[in-house]
Structure formats: C-alpha cells, structure tokens
Design a protein around this motif. Structure first.
Motif, PDB file in Angstrom:
ATOM      1  N   ALA A 205      -4.075   4.131  -6.691  1.00  0.00           N
ATOM      2  CA  ALA A 205      -3.217   4.021  -6.163  1.00  0.00           C
ATOM      3  C   ALA A 205      -3.819   2.485  -5.583  1.00  0.00           C
ATOM      4  O   ALA A 205      -3.050   1.720  -4.744  1.00  0.00           O
ATOM      5  N   HIS A 206      -5.542   2.607  -5.373  1.00  0.00           N
ATOM      6  CA  HIS A 206      -5.590   1.457  -5.314  1.00  0.00           C
ATOM      7  C   HIS A 206      -5.319  -0.504  -5.574  1.00  0.00           C
ATOM      8  O   HIS A 206      -5.413  -0.649  -4.929  1.00  0.00           O
ATOM      9  N   LYS A 207      -4.697   0.481  -6.774  1.00  0.00           N
ATOM     10  CA  LYS A 207      -3.724  -1.218  -7.525  1.00  0.00           C
ATOM     11  C   LYS A 207      -2.519  -1.712  -7.074  1.00  0.00           C
ATOM     12  O   LYS A 207      -2.140  -2.720  -7.674  1.00  0.00           O
ATOM     13  N   ILE A 208      -1.651  -0.651  -6.057  1.00  0.00           N
ATOM     14  CA  ILE A 208      -0.231  -0.956  -5.858  1.00  0.00           C
ATOM     15  C   ILE A 208      -0.758  -1.014  -4.044  1.00  0.00           C
ATOM     16  O   ILE A 208       0.158  -0.436  -3.647  1.00  0.00           O
ATOM     17  N   ARG A 209      -2.131  -1.281  -3.511  1.00  0.00           N
ATOM     18  CA  ARG A 209      -1.907  -1.450  -2.055  1.00  0.00           C
ATOM     19  C   ARG A 209      -2.685   0.363  -1.536  1.00  0.00           C
ATOM     20  O   ARG A 209      -2.152   0.184  -0.192  1.00  0.00           O
ATOM     21  N   GLY A 210      -2.229   0.655  -1.564  1.00  0.00           N
ATOM     22  CA  GLY A 210      -2.672   2.033  -0.973  1.00  0.00           C
ATOM     23  C   GLY A 210      -4.224   2.141  -1.269  1.00  0.00           C
ATOM     24  O   GLY A 210      -5.232   1.276  -1.446  1.00  0.00           O
ATOM     25  N   PRO A 211      -5.127   3.447  -0.830  1.00  0.00           N
ATOM     26  CA  PRO A 211      -6.143   4.045  -1.298  1.00  0.00           C
ATOM     27  C   PRO A 211      -7.364   4.311  -2.356  1.00  0.00           C
ATOM     28  O   PRO A 211      -6.731   4.040  -3.325  1.00  0.00           O
TER      29      PRO A 211
END
Length: 390
Positions: A205-211
């Motif tokens: 998720a954190h690579k696609i602007r998620g947490p």
C-alpha cells in the motif's frame, strides 16, 4: 540546509507520501471501525467491512478475484508467502533472478538452506532479465528437481527497468511451473500488462500513497497457499493476526486511486528525462559525469546514476544536508556497508558503490527538479573543493 530552504523529496520508490484522501479515510474509519474485525457482533462487522472493501479494491486494481486476495503486512510478507507456498516436504526447485528485492532473494536463500534447489539468473548489463536466460535456468533446474516456482519482479526497485513478464509467463507456463511477480513497484505506475500472466502478485500500500503496514498477495484460483505464520484463522488462516481496519480503509482508497496512476506517472517521463540530462551536465562540469544504470525500458519516474570517483552514500548524505532526499540503493538495505547487490549483479561493485537513485512522483513539480539540480551542483562543487584542499 538553510532553515528557509524547502525540502525536496525525490525518493518515491522508497515510499510515497500518503494521499490526503487516504488520511481522511483512515481518520473516518478510526471513529467507527475500532472493533476487532474477527468479532461477529455489530461493531466487529462494521470493522470487517473495511477489510473487505480493501480486498475488493485490490482485486479490481490487479485483475484478480477478491476471493483470492490475501491481505498482508506489506510487500515483504507477500513475497515470503508467495515463495514459501510452493515448497513443503516435496522441496523442488525455485528459479529467481539476482536483482530481486531482498524480501525475495533472502527468502530464496532460506529455502535453499532447507533443501530447495535454487537456480539463480544473472541479469543483462541493461538491468533486464532476458527471457532466454529464464528458459535456460528453468531447464537447468528441472534436471535437478521439479521446478515449482519462478519469481521475477515487474519493475526493478533500484533502476526502474521493466522486466519481460508476459514473455516469462509464457516460458514458465509452457514448462508446467508457476510465476510469482513482485509487482510492488509496478502497480499504480504501469498498466496491468506489466504483471500480466502472473499466478501470484505482490503489492504494498505505501508504494501507491497508502499507509505502511499493509499489502496483499493476489493469487490465481486453485493455488493453495501455506502460511508462514501460525495462529488464528484470519485471512483463511494464511495470515493470522488481528487485521487493522484503519490501514485497510487507507489501502482501499489508495488502490482505487492507483487505477488512474499509470496516466499520472506517464506524464512524469519528460520531467525525469530533463532532470537526468541536467544531472549529467552538472556532473560533467564538476569532472564526474554520471553514468546511467539500467539501459532497458524503464518506469517513467526513476533515474539511477553512478558518479565516477564518488561514493553514492556520501552524495546522498551531502544532498540530505541540502534538503534533497534521494537514496543509494533499496530502502530495505539502508545502513548496510555493502554496495547494492542489484547493481553489483548488473555492472560490478564499483558502479554499485557510486550509485544514487532519484525517483519522482505525482506531486513532484518541475520547480522541485530545477532546485534539486541546483543543490546537486552546489554539493559537487563543495565536495570537489574539499578534495582539492585535502
């Protein structure tokens, strides 16, 4: 860095800043989804709804069925789950390239220690893993043990080089094996064709602007996974532990946004190319013209350059003092004394030791890159003066 100077973040491959819509969704979820999503009462069911929304959003993003999406703690766990599923008491063979993410290469090394035959593929100097090399490695491994899995990333995390996944899938499937694709750096940045043919695909998720702290492994129907952790029955017993509805709420929003990500990232290519050309000129003027690492087709937002005569980690530290955030390798390898194993496998230790990666994102403005280039020039000038005076 001067107190008034603004920070410039050019390390989007390491992690992306969470999108405001993601943060808002997580804040809203915190008010209603604090219960345990495994509980069958009303509060638990409300929390569970956020888990399932994330699962469905990931399925739409990746092209898999929601029933076959396993939520994990991130890309590392997803990669470990994918690699370990194929090897039990039967052992067998695994085929993997030398330029994979550490969560793949180290898992492969651990499997080798358990008796799995691991066939390693060397990359081309361009950073591409050639389909012919994949075929040869699979055939070579098959002479030792049944090949159960081939693992190949869609986009290299350090160079941005795009790997021939569709060709690899055809080769692997024709030989009766499965293909795992680490799609962490591809999802939301390239079209789904980048991981087409994968039997298992990992995302974070954190690579696609998620947490941070949440990711997924998507699998084709009929594939039976084996847990790497033991505990409760969450995620069909494949990923035991209490799920986080807040992270899931953010992941769902990020995954929905990421469907339109390839168009946003494609628009970054001219900015990346301009920055790269500017850095080459700046380096040439300072007597150390950088050399691009990765001549294969690249994702549109990454440039990786080696600076002859300079250490990449020293340049990164000097740029950090100027307020420019870049990296000299995988964020998961930060703090190690060894040069990048990816670039070492491609081009040797000298090129690896002098490498710096610049990765931009959808919030990066042209003015950011102009200012970043100016600060790079200042750093090179200062370091050159220090060397001359020593």
């Amino acid at each position: 860095m001067h107190p008034a100077a603004r920070a410039i973040y050019l390390d989007w491959n390491a992690t992306t800043p969470p999108h405001p819509e993601v943060l808002a969704a997580m804040q809203s979820a915190a008010e209603v989804a604090w219960a345990n999503p495994a509980s069958v009462h009303g509060p638990g069911r409300r929390a569970r709804a956020f888990i399932e929304q994330a699962r469905e959003a990931v399925a739409r993003l990746t092209g898999f069925d929601a029933r076959d999406v396993i939520l994990t703690s991130g890309g590392t766990e997803a990669n470990n789950l994918a690699l370990c599923h194929a090897f039990d008491e039967r052992c067998g063979a695994l085929v993997v390239s030398r330029i994979e993410h550490p969560s793949v290469t180290r898992a492969a090394e651990a499997l080798a220690g358990r008796g799995v035959h691991v066939a390693w593929i060397d990359p081309e100097p361009s950073g591409r893993v050639a389909p012919e090399a994949i075929a040869a490695a699979v055939d070579r491994a098959a002479a030792v043990a049944p090949v159960r899995l081939v693992s190949l990333q869609a986009v290299n995390h350090e160079t941005g080089v795009v790997q021939p996944i569709a060709e690899a899938a055809a080769i692997v499937h024709a030989r009766g094996a499965r293909l795992h694709v680490d799609a962490v750096q591809a999802v939301g940045r390239l079209p789904p064709e980048a991981w087409a043919g994968a039997d298992l695909a990992s995302i974070a998720a954190h690579k696609i602007r998620g947490p941070k702290g949440i990711g997924a492994l998507a699998v084709r129907p009929g594939i039976r996974l084996r847990p790497v952790l033991l505990g409760g029955a969450q995620e069909r017993g494949l990923r035991p532990g209490t799920q986080d509805p807040l992270a899931a709420a953010g992941f769902a929003v990020a995954a929905r946004r990421a469907i339109g990500g390839p168009a946003r990232y494609a628009a970054l290519a001219p900015l990346r190319d301009r920055l790269e050309a500017e850095l080459v000129e700046i380096g040439r003027a300072a007597g150390a013209a950088p050399i691009r690492n990765g001549d294969g087709d690249r994702a549109p937002h990454i440039t990786n350059l080696s600076w002859p005569g300079w250490r990449g980690d020293e340049l990164c530290a000097a740029l950090d003092l100027e307020g420019v955030a870049v990296s000299s390798g995988s964020a998961c390898s930060a703090g190690t004394a060894e040069p990048s194993p990816v670039l070492t496998a491609m081009l040797g230790p000298e090129r690896a030791a002098s490498a710096v990666r610049f990765s931009i994102g959808e919030d990066t403005a042209e003015a950011d890159l102009v200012e970043a280039a100016r600060r790079v020039a200042r750093v090179l000038s200062r370091l050159r003066s220090l060397r001359a005076g020593s």
